[in-house]
Enzyme design. Sequence first.
Site, PDB file in Angstrom:
ATOM      1  N   GLY A 148      -2.152  -4.384 -10.210  1.00 20.14           N
ATOM      2  CA  GLY A 148      -1.587  -3.590 -11.290  1.00 20.14           C
ATOM      3  C   GLY A 148      -2.128  -2.177 -11.183  1.00 20.14           C
ATOM      4  O   GLY A 148      -2.193  -1.608 -10.091  1.00 20.14           O
TER       5      GLY A 148
ATOM      6  N   SER B 205      -4.568  -6.354  -4.546  1.00 15.72           N
ATOM      7  CA  SER B 205      -4.212  -4.988  -4.918  1.00 15.72           C
ATOM      8  C   SER B 205      -5.339  -4.328  -5.733  1.00 15.72           C
ATOM      9  O   SER B 205      -6.416  -4.097  -5.200  1.00 15.72           O
ATOM     10  CB  SER B 205      -2.886  -4.988  -5.672  1.00 15.72           C
ATOM     11  OG  SER B 205      -2.412  -3.687  -5.869  1.00 15.72           O
ATOM     12  N   ALA B 206      -5.132  -4.051  -7.012  1.00 18.41           N
ATOM     13  CA  ALA B 206      -6.188  -3.445  -7.837  1.00 18.41           C
ATOM     14  C   ALA B 206      -7.450  -4.308  -7.848  1.00 18.41           C
ATOM     15  O   ALA B 206      -8.568  -3.803  -7.867  1.00 18.41           O
ATOM     16  CB  ALA B 206      -5.684  -3.236  -9.262  1.00 18.41           C
TER      17      ALA B 206
ATOM     18  N   HIS C 137      -1.965  -1.922  -0.020  1.00 15.99           N
ATOM     19  CA  HIS C 137      -0.550  -1.589   0.216  1.00 15.99           C
ATOM     20  C   HIS C 137      -0.405  -0.414   1.177  1.00 15.99           C
ATOM     21  O   HIS C 137       0.475   0.434   1.021  1.00 15.99           O
ATOM     22  CB  HIS C 137       0.165  -1.246  -1.095  1.00 15.99           C
ATOM     23  CG  HIS C 137       0.011  -2.253  -2.181  1.00 15.99           C
ATOM     24  ND1 HIS C 137       0.603  -3.501  -2.141  1.00 15.99           N
ATOM     25  CD2 HIS C 137      -0.679  -2.213  -3.353  1.00 15.99           C
ATOM     26  CE1 HIS C 137       0.289  -4.165  -3.234  1.00 15.99           C
ATOM     27  NE2 HIS C 137      -0.494  -3.419  -3.980  1.00 15.99           N
TER      28      HIS C 137
ATOM     29  N   GLU D  21       0.530  -4.972   3.925  1.00 13.81           N
ATOM     30  CA  GLU D  21       1.018  -6.167   3.245  1.00 13.81           C
ATOM     31  C   GLU D  21       0.922  -7.386   4.167  1.00 13.81           C
ATOM     32  O   GLU D  21       1.251  -7.307   5.357  1.00 13.81           O
ATOM     33  CB  GLU D  21       2.467  -5.969   2.799  1.00 13.81           C
ATOM     34  CG  GLU D  21       2.687  -4.728   1.938  1.00 13.81           C
ATOM     35  CD  GLU D  21       1.902  -4.746   0.642  1.00 13.81           C
ATOM     36  OE1 GLU D  21       0.654  -4.661   0.701  1.00 13.81           O
ATOM     37  OE2 GLU D  21       2.526  -4.849  -0.417  1.00 13.81           O
TER      38      GLU D  21
END
Length: 240
Positions: free
Chosen positions: A92, A124-125, A161, A196
Amino acid sequence: MKNMIIASTSTIHGTAYLSYLLPTLLEDFDKNNIQQLLFIPYARPGGISHQEYTERVRTAFQKTPITVKGIHEFENPQEALESAEAIFTGGGNTFVLVKMLHDLDLMSLLRKKIYAGTSYIGTSAGSNICGLNMRNTNDMPIVMPSSFKTTGAIGYNINAHYLDPDPNSTHMGETREQRIKEFHCYNDLAVVGLREGSYIRVQGKEEILCGTASARIFTKGNDAIEVSPGYDFAPLYKIH
């Protein structure tokens, strides 16, 4: 002994949420007799609620023996984190995530849990916070954390990413590589660009690149280098 999965993304295009990571996660949980997963939903992708985000994770694990509980569902988040068998921090907005972790005095405790060997999964985050700071996130600064400092569970930063330049694109903005070069004008810390489908499997002193894609390593004053699955990032600790 640290036991971590640091992934660029939760979802590979065209697949179900967490499906590419699930076999590795379940193998680790079975090996360590883990039955409950504590989910940290604070990054809130797209502004969804903590509960909506937690339900997404529950759905991913619904056909497994693992029970998922969101940290927001506990009266005392510090106690919930302290007693967690395994921890998953979803993706996020990294600014929102880091602000919440500092505001609730959870960042240092999360670091302590990781170094004590509690299984940790980040996407991700949730992977960005594994580095020494959050300065290589791609996210908009929609809130201001009290500090950019993160867990320092690994000795370099993550750019999740990571995207290579598209030679056919007419976009005139800076590439990811250019942004990381800007970072190195003021910082010495190594940065790993995770594409990814790739993730770093941390087990003790080994930090091995896994998945389907190569990764890109950036260090100050040097050309970026490509590394293939099987590469050990642990030596990067010495390059800053």
